[in-house]
Design an enzyme around this catalytic site. Sequence first.
Site, PDB file in Angstrom:
ATOM      1  N   ASP A  92      -2.563  10.588  -1.932  1.00  0.00           N
ATOM      2  CA  ASP A  92      -2.773   9.520  -2.905  1.00  0.00           C
ATOM      3  C   ASP A  92      -3.108  10.075  -4.284  1.00  0.00           C
ATOM      4  OD1 ASP A  92      -3.147   6.478  -1.638  1.00  0.00           O
ATOM      5  OD2 ASP A  92      -3.246   8.112  -0.196  1.00  0.00           O
ATOM      6  N   ARG A 125       0.836  -1.190   0.000  1.00  0.00           N
ATOM      7  CA  ARG A 125       0.000   0.000   0.000  1.00  0.00           C
ATOM      8  C   ARG A 125       0.878   1.249   0.000  1.00  0.00           C
ATOM      9  NH1 ARG A 125       1.430   1.659   4.477  1.00  0.00           N
ATOM     10  NH2 ARG A 125       0.239   3.590   4.230  1.00  0.00           N
ATOM     11  N   GLY A 126       0.215   2.402  -0.094  1.00  0.00           N
ATOM     12  CA  GLY A 126       0.929   3.663  -0.118  1.00  0.00           C
ATOM     13  C   GLY A 126       1.173   4.103  -1.544  1.00  0.00           C
ATOM     14  N   ALA A 127       0.777   5.333  -1.852  1.00  0.00           N
ATOM     15  CA  ALA A 127       0.759   5.782  -3.246  1.00  0.00           C
ATOM     16  C   ALA A 127       2.070   5.546  -4.005  1.00  0.00           C
ATOM     17  CB  ALA A 127       0.358   7.255  -3.313  1.00  0.00           C
ATOM     18  N   ARG A 148      -6.939  -0.215  -7.095  1.00  0.00           N
ATOM     19  CA  ARG A 148      -7.330   0.814  -6.132  1.00  0.00           C
ATOM     20  C   ARG A 148      -7.466   2.120  -6.902  1.00  0.00           C
ATOM     21  NH1 ARG A 148      -4.551   1.302  -0.526  1.00  0.00           N
ATOM     22  NH2 ARG A 148      -6.588   2.182  -0.090  1.00  0.00           N
ATOM     23  N   ASN A 200      -6.224  12.206   0.559  1.00  0.00           N
ATOM     24  CA  ASN A 200      -5.362  11.429   1.452  1.00  0.00           C
ATOM     25  C   ASN A 200      -6.252  10.616   2.377  1.00  0.00           C
ATOM     26  OD1 ASN A 200      -2.623  10.799   2.330  1.00  0.00           O
ATOM     27  ND2 ASN A 200      -3.172  11.815   4.246  1.00  0.00           N
ATOM     28  N   LYS A 201      -5.635   9.761   3.179  1.00  0.00           N
ATOM     29  CA  LYS A 201      -6.402   8.861   4.046  1.00  0.00           C
ATOM     30  C   LYS A 201      -7.449   9.636   4.827  1.00  0.00           C
ATOM     31  CE  LYS A 201      -7.361   4.803   5.534  1.00  0.00           C
ATOM     32  NZ  LYS A 201      -6.473   3.918   6.289  1.00  0.00           N
TER      33      LYS A 201
END
Length: 378
Positions: free
Chosen positions: A253, A64-66, A98, A263-264
Amino acid sequence: MADQDARSGEDKRPTEIPVLRWEEPPEGPVLVLLDQTRLPTEEVELVCTDPAGLVEAIRSLAVRGAPLLGVAGAYGVALAAVRGFEVEEAAAALAGARPTAVNLAVGVRRAQAAHQEALARTGDAGQAASAALAAARAVHEEDARASARMAAHGLALLDELLPAGGHRVLTHCNSGSLVSGGEGTAFAVALAAHREGRLRRLWVDETRPLLQGARLTAYEAARNDMAYTLLTDNAAGSLFAAGEVDAVLVGADRIAADGSVANKVGSYPLAVLARYHHVPFIVVAPVTTVDPHTPDGASIEVEQRPGYEVTEVTAPQVAGAGGGIPVAPLGTQAYNPAFDVTPPELVTAIVTEEGVVSPVTSEALAELCARSRQVTIS
């Protein structure tokens, strides 16, 4: 002995976390991932032998993580090509795994383009697969370099905005080496401040619903011997009110052309709090996160996660609908967006590897992207 003494004087940095790597065992090439769903209690690796396995790893947040998704997507195309899968089909599945994180599609397209160009030029599937793998490795290396440059630019900005030093920084979600080919985005800035002796406290939001701050950012902060404190997301307001936050550092993201930042989920309330309390709200992300084809925040597709991530707490020994302990009545509906969108007027600055954008405007972002393309081409 002299070399040993010299090493003892260097930064005492933790052993590098093997977040993602390409391996070529006798049975065929594979992509090896650190399973982030098992952290912080276990460091377990997943071995992806086909694109479908990688798609599932992406959807389950094992990787995960852009920025890292861009790297993983590029390697996924290479994996498809090297192992003889249908590359175009694999690329489409990977890019759509995603929807909010734009870097995933960027990495996929880059390896896919390299594969298509080599295949059209040579007609040789082996050479085309090698070209895709070379492109993936280039994406990986570039992300590591970008991470270091973002950390330097971000630390310089913090020192400019907070000349008194002793930075008390609040961060949200996870933006360290677990999301990058290097040391990360927002977390890398805090880490640079820590290494320079200028980080007084890292405030770590636990980050609902998947606790990626508690599980992952705290894990990375502990590994780096940083002074950190974990808090529930809804406790952030009391920290601001007490004057305990000097700056907010978050990743992204997707950044729309107008400077809106996805973002989250939970990032937008922090931006509102920061504006009210006159605290800088700083976004740290590579230029590839800026999407000129997404005109504004309303155009960003926000991923919706399963409701059980909110209604259950994960525990392998108890099997609810999602494999966890129920914390809400059976049948409870849950609103569970993975991201929220912060408008540009609430963003103090966007820090990239190519420099800092402040104030955040569509014109400044367009100029930054144009400059980045020139640097890449030259």
